[in-house]
Design an enzyme around this catalytic site. Sequence first.
Site, mmCIF file in Angstrom:
data_model
loop_
_atom_site.group_PDB
_atom_site.id
_atom_site.type_symbol
_atom_site.label_atom_id
_atom_site.label_comp_id
_atom_site.label_asym_id
_atom_site.label_seq_id
_atom_site.Cartn_x
_atom_site.Cartn_y
_atom_site.Cartn_z
ATOM 1 C CB SER A 1 -0.922 -0.062 1.216
ATOM 2 O OG SER A 1 -1.851 0.979 1.184
ATOM 3 C CG HIS B 1 -4.289 -0.828 -0.407
ATOM 4 N ND1 HIS B 1 -4.091 -0.626 0.927
ATOM 5 C CD2 HIS B 1 -4.940 -2.020 -0.516
ATOM 6 C CE1 HIS B 1 -4.600 -1.639 1.613
ATOM 7 N NE2 HIS B 1 -5.119 -2.502 0.762
ATOM 8 C CG ASP C 1 -6.017 -5.222 2.930
ATOM 9 O OD1 ASP C 1 -6.452 -6.333 3.282
ATOM 10 O OD2 ASP C 1 -6.091 -4.793 1.763
#
Lengths: 273, 197
Positions: free
Chosen positions: B18, B45, B138
């Site tokens: 991310s 992401h 995540d």
Amino acid sequence: MQDIDIADLKRITEVIFQKYRYDFRNYAMSSFKRRVLRILELKKLNVDGLIKKLTDNPGFIYEFLDELTVNVTEMFRDPGFWRILREEIIPGIMLNHKQFKIWHAGCSSGEEVVSMAILLKEMGIHQDVTIIASDLDTNIIERAKAATYSLKSMELNEKNYIRFQGTKSLKDYYKEENGNAAFDKNLLMNVSFRKHDLVMGEVFNKFDLILCRNVMIYFNQTLQNEVLKKFHESLFRYGYLAIGSKESLIWCDYASRFIVVNNEEKVYKKIKD
Amino acid sequence: MNKFNLDNSYKAVVIGGSAGSFQGMIKILSQLPKNFPLPIIMALHRLKHVRHGFVEALSLKSVSPVTEPYDKESIKKGGIYLAPANYHMSVELGNYFAMSTEEMVNNSRPAIDITLGTCAYVYKDKLIGILLSGANKDGALGMKHISERGGLTIVQEPSECMIDTMPKAALAVTKIDHVLKVDQIVEFFKELDKQYK
């Protein structure tokens, strides 16, 4: 969180098929499994408990369907797609027919239906189009009929509408009511909502344009192929089929009866009966 | 015996990242051995409503092109795949991708946990999972699934990460086999490649 295996999923789909005639046996495995796990968690059940509830309590199937189906959507999702509809696809249909028919197959909470109505209104042809919006889930159809969405979701919808380059502001189409955006009911004047199951349902009409975006991703390839066959039958020759931007028809047997008219936005045209 | 104790039994590499992972990802892809034998599956992401640009930017520097697969597309050896914008990307038994538009997971779609978790389910101990820099949790649960099913787990050295929340979250919930800097991950890929020659 509990885990479930393929045998559990088979038991669940068998019960549902035998008792209720909904066929989830050819759904894509990973998302189907996530949906079932989600239901188990929400309803605080294990697999045996779920099967018992499905067997003993006929009303529960509607709750189950409502949670199982994925109802996450946006208005004007992929604005580029909606621009193509306005600038190429719909003018293409109108070359041959002044009046035409659209089917939203798997309409969910109706954001796509409202988007279409706005597009047609702005093109000045709203009254010439008959729209059928169908879904498997009766609860979600009621939500689609209400055409009322949370104000929170309107931020994204408004952004999409701006990128679609609509002629007004999205705000012109709804009123704020109790923290929601309630769309003008006249938009849905020509829309008939109906409960329809793409898997078990029969072909029921012929259309010039079918939208089925991000619905068949929940099916395996066998089922995608069967559903494409039904769409083929439900389209007039030279009618259009729109699917999601990351879906593809190329592995379906019926693909050869269509041509790609826009690969970026995944719009196909039926060229052969 | 090689440095990372590798063999040629692996079937896929899955990578999550991310905020702050882009530079590291570029470095890994640009120094990847030619004809690397395994599929590389990336869930990074990204902006939900920007469909273009990301895969092109990765491809520009990558040794081989990166693609955003279609729903039900087969996974090929040596393919480099990126989860498309606004879809969750799963891997299915039968070795193909499946997309979904389900609710966001950890505020993300694509969610790293979904890609990692389904890879773990399909590839079991034949999977290598790598988690890079990132600002939320995540991927931690996904790494746990990989570890529990016998796969090899790697996180980027937190001190090197622009934002270390993501690798730290994974370290907190599961056994991580290697904590590596990006340069060492590049070495890892070279070592892994040798096992297949």
